[in-house]
Design a protein around this motif. Structure first.
Motif, PDB file in Angstrom:
ATOM      1  N   ASN A   1      -6.754  -3.424  -2.421  1.00 14.27           N
ATOM      2  CA  ASN A   1      -5.596  -2.723  -2.313  1.00 14.27           C
ATOM      3  C   ASN A   1      -5.202  -2.080  -3.584  1.00 14.27           C
ATOM      4  O   ASN A   1      -4.802  -0.963  -3.267  1.00 14.27           O
ATOM      5  CB  ASN A   1      -4.330  -3.998  -1.999  1.00 14.27           C
ATOM      6  CG  ASN A   1      -4.355  -4.224  -0.600  1.00 14.27           C
ATOM      7  OD1 ASN A   1      -3.952  -3.526   0.344  1.00 14.27           O
ATOM      8  ND2 ASN A   1      -4.805  -5.385  -0.116  1.00 14.27           N
TER       9      ASN A   1
ATOM     10  N   ASN B   1      -4.491   2.124  -3.603  1.00 16.32           N
ATOM     11  CA  ASN B   1      -3.550   2.965  -4.023  1.00 16.32           C
ATOM     12  C   ASN B   1      -3.867   3.686  -5.228  1.00 16.32           C
ATOM     13  O   ASN B   1      -3.160   4.853  -5.372  1.00 16.32           O
ATOM     14  CB  ASN B   1      -2.428   1.732  -4.559  1.00 16.32           C
ATOM     15  CG  ASN B   1      -1.693   0.936  -3.509  1.00 16.32           C
ATOM     16  OD1 ASN B   1      -1.883   1.338  -2.375  1.00 16.32           O
ATOM     17  ND2 ASN B   1      -1.181  -0.127  -3.974  1.00 16.32           N
TER      18      ASN B   1
ATOM     19  N   ASN C   1       0.841  -1.069   0.020  1.00 13.60           N
ATOM     20  CA  ASN C   1       0.134  -0.167  -0.209  1.00 13.60           C
ATOM     21  C   ASN C   1       0.916   1.213  -0.028  1.00 13.60           C
ATOM     22  O   ASN C   1       1.569   1.522   0.815  1.00 13.60           O
ATOM     23  CB  ASN C   1      -0.899   0.032   1.233  1.00 13.60           C
ATOM     24  CG  ASN C   1      -2.125  -0.840   0.924  1.00 13.60           C
ATOM     25  OD1 ASN C   1      -2.355  -1.437   0.043  1.00 13.60           O
ATOM     26  ND2 ASN C   1      -2.898  -1.055   2.143  1.00 13.60           N
TER      27      ASN C   1
END
Length: 325
Positions: free
Chosen positions: A74, A78, A14
């Motif tokens: 995830n 991002n 991340n």
């Protein structure tokens, strides 16, 4: 056939290290709380976390693999922080709570419009170490599932008096909208040849005979009870802060100070101004509870009303016994 696994992202991948979820049943005060919290230092503007909400029931109903959900979510986190750093996909609608016009420092996103993209953005994120806030509805009631995704977040869980909640649902026509409105984007499932919100998979036999007040109360009782049940099973609560709509609206400054400390940040020079703009502290809601209870007693079956009374009694005992003062 060979099974192909997607990359299982860990939190080390991340690019933003501080994520906060403002979670709770619909109409519990998440947007108000989120708009106040997003005025803190290092905070980015508020984001609706629909993607998280859609994956929870998909995983619960076994319509999606955890491997894919981890990878997708995830990547979504991002991409969200990356886009914010260059003002891509930023909300400019003036009346939306998530609009940058309602952010405490809108000029920030206007300046970012001209900034270059690329690896320089990643370096900027690392340097600024921002906090990314999401508003969500279904995380706590699916926490056993969310935990398996291993996404590290700080979670602020908001509860509201169940009578206030039910009355607010009815005022917003939410029960009807959830079933019939084309603008309802809650994930649906087919049940008795009709689409219903995913959490009505166990549809009551006499659902069609419920009036709108009964339906609203049913939703509130179902979702609140499930959230309480899941939260009571959490052993390590360091990542979790529990509060109420009443605490936020009436004890605004002191409650926000506690939340800021929980998040590891402080008020900005605009926080007190944002509090005033949101008309806080506000004591008018408490004064109306008796009136709302009296109104609902006339509209609900005695059985449903008694369930709300029991829920309210538990709510008044340190927020269902979930918080120690």
């Amino acid at each position: 056939m060979k099974t192909i696994k997607l990359k299982n992202y860990s939190n080390k991948t991340n690019i933003v290290k501080k994520i906060v979820f403002i979670d709770g049943v619909t109409r519990s005060g998440k947007l108000l709380t989120g708009s106040l919290i997003s005025s803190f230092q290092k905070m980015e503007s508020l984001v609706f976390g629909e993607n998280f909400e859609h994956f929870m029931p998909a995983l619960k109903l076994k319509k999606c693999s955890y491997d894919f959900a981890k990878s997708y979510l995830n990547n979504y986190i991002n991409q969200t922080i990356y886009n914010k750093m260059i003002s891509r996909d930023v909300n400019f609608r003036p009346r939306d709570i998530t609009s940058i016009r309602n952010f405490f420092k809108p000029i920030l996103y206007k300046k970012r419009l001209t900034k270059p993209e690329g690896d320089v953005v990643l370096k900027k994120i690392k340097l600024l170490n921002p906090i990314l806030p999401f508003v969500t509805h279904d995380i706590m009631m699916n926490y056993n599932i969310f935990k398996k995704l291993n996404i590290k977040v700080k979670l602020i869980e908001i509860y509201r008096n169940p009578f206030e909640l039910t009355h607010s649902w009815f005022e917003r026509n939410l029960a009807n909208n959830l079933e019939n409105s084309k603008r309802s984007f809650t994930l649906k499932i087919m049940n008795r040849k009709k689409e219903y919100p995913w959490y009505l998979k166990d549809l009551p036999k006499n659902w069609e005979k419920f009036n709108d007040h009964e339906k609203c109360a049913y939703y509130v009782i179902l979702n609140t009870t499930e959230a309480i049940k899941k939260q009571k099973k959490i052993k390590d609560k360091k990542f979790l802060y529990t509060t109420t709509y009443t605490h936020i609206t009436e004890n605004t400054h002191s409650e926000l100070k506690k939340i800021a400390k929980f998040l590891g940040t402080n008020f900005s020079n605009k926080t007190k101004e944002i509090i005033r703009k949101k008309n806080c502290p506000n004591f008018s809601f408490r004064k109306l509870i008796k009136k709302k209870k009296k109104y609902l007693k006339q509209k609900l079956s005695n059985k449903t009303y008694q369930k709300l009374l029991k829920l309210e009694s538990d709510y008044n005992k340190n927020i269902y016994g979930l918080k120690k003062y």
